[in-house]
Design an enzyme around this catalytic site. Sequence first.
Site, PDB file in Angstrom:
ATOM      1  N   ASP A  73       0.819  -1.209   0.000  1.00 42.63           N
ATOM      2  CA  ASP A  73       0.000   0.000   0.000  1.00 42.63           C
ATOM      3  C   ASP A  73       0.857   1.265   0.000  1.00 42.63           C
ATOM      4  O   ASP A  73       0.471   2.288  -0.571  1.00 42.63           O
ATOM      5  CB  ASP A  73      -0.941  -0.002   1.208  1.00 42.63           C
ATOM      6  CG  ASP A  73      -2.150  -0.906   1.005  1.00 42.63           C
ATOM      7  OD1 ASP A  73      -2.254  -1.534  -0.059  1.00 42.63           O
ATOM      8  OD2 ASP A  73      -2.984  -0.985   1.923  1.00 42.63           O
ATOM      9  N   ALA A 191      -5.587   6.390  11.238  1.00 44.98           N
ATOM     10  CA  ALA A 191      -6.810   6.763  11.954  1.00 44.98           C
ATOM     11  C   ALA A 191      -7.440   5.573  12.662  1.00 44.98           C
ATOM     12  O   ALA A 191      -7.997   5.705  13.756  1.00 44.98           O
ATOM     13  CB  ALA A 191      -7.819   7.394  10.986  1.00 44.98           C
ATOM     14  N   LEU A 192      -7.357   4.407  12.049  1.00 46.87           N
ATOM     15  CA  LEU A 192      -7.938   3.206  12.661  1.00 46.87           C
ATOM     16  C   LEU A 192      -7.182   2.833  13.933  1.00 46.87           C
ATOM     17  O   LEU A 192      -7.791   2.520  14.965  1.00 46.87           O
ATOM     18  CB  LEU A 192      -7.908   2.052  11.667  1.00 46.87           C
ATOM     19  CG  LEU A 192      -8.561   0.746  12.115  1.00 46.87           C
ATOM     20  CD1 LEU A 192     -10.047   0.931  12.360  1.00 46.87           C
ATOM     21  CD2 LEU A 192      -8.322  -0.358  11.082  1.00 46.87           C
ATOM     22  N   ALA A 212      -4.231  10.403  21.142  1.00 45.31           N
ATOM     23  CA  ALA A 212      -3.926  10.446  22.578  1.00 45.31           C
ATOM     24  C   ALA A 212      -4.303  11.795  23.184  1.00 45.31           C
ATOM     25  O   ALA A 212      -3.476  12.490  23.762  1.00 45.31           O
ATOM     26  CB  ALA A 212      -2.443  10.141  22.826  1.00 45.31           C
TER      27      ALA A 212
END
Length: 291
Positions: A73, A191-192, A212
Site C-alpha cells: 500500500d 486513523a484506525l 492520545a
Amino acid sequence: MSKRFRHVALVGKHQARGIRPILEEIADFVTDLGLDVSLERETAENTGITDFEGLTNEELGAQCDLAIVVGGDGTMLGFARDMARQGLPLVGINQGRLGFITDISIEHYREALAPMLAGDYEMEQRAMLEGSVLRDGESIFEGLALNDVVVSRGATAAMVELRVDVGDEFVANLRADGVIIASPTGSTAYALSAGGPILHPSIAGWLLVPIASHALSNRPIVLPDHGEVRLQIVAGRDASVNFDMQSLASLLHGDLITVRRSAHQIRFLHPKGWSYYATLRRKLRWYEGVS
C-alpha cells in the site's frame, strides 16, 4: 465489458529484494497479451531492467492508459499521489500480505490480470485531500494526500495544542499528541489505530481523529467533505505535518494547516466480483464463516 487497454505502465517497490524477476515476469506476461509495457523510470534505473523503456511519471501519464503497481500500500500511495493529476487508472499487486489498495496477490496475478486487461473489471474512484501550511498569511508548503493529513507533536516535546475550525465554525481547542484528518481510504490506516471508525470509500466525508487526547471527551468525528478544515498551532514545540509521506517539520505557533477535498480523484481497478467488505474481512481477520 469495459475499456480494453493498449499500453501499461509498470511500477515496483524497487527496494524490495527479488523484485526484478517479478517485474520482468509481469512485463512479459502483459506483452504476451498484446499490450505495450513501459517502466516507471526510477523502477527501471534501480532494478537494472533495460528490455522496457523507462519513462517519467509525466510521460507515463501521456502515453499509458493503465498502471500496474507491484509492492504494498505504501508503494501505491506514493505513485497514486504523483499520478493524481494524470488520471491514470491503477491496479495493485501485493507482494506480501493482502493490502487495502493493492488487493491482487502475487500468486494469482495471471488469472486476475488477464480478464482485466481485456476490459473485464470493477472500477472505483477514491477522493483525495489537499491543503497547505500558511505562515503569516503566506503558503510555505502544499501537499496532496490519499490517506491522511497528520499534525503531530515534536519528538521530544509535550502535547501540541490545536485550534480546530470547520468551514466558518470553531469546533474545539485540542491538547493531544496530534490530530489526523483522514479520507475514507485513510480510515483503515493511522486513523484506525488511533481509535477512529472505518468509512466506506463511497461516503463523502472525512475523519477528524485526535491522537492520545488529554481530554477523554475529545472523540473522533465524521465531517462533511465539502468544507475546509483548519488546524492552527496554539502551543507546542517542533510540531510537524504530514500529507501521506510528504512532511514539514518545525511548525511555529500561529501556523495554519488547511485541508480540503482535492479536485483530483484516484481510479482503482479490481477483478470482477471484488468486494470492499471482503477486503476488510481478510485484512482485519474478521470472522468469515457461518455456523
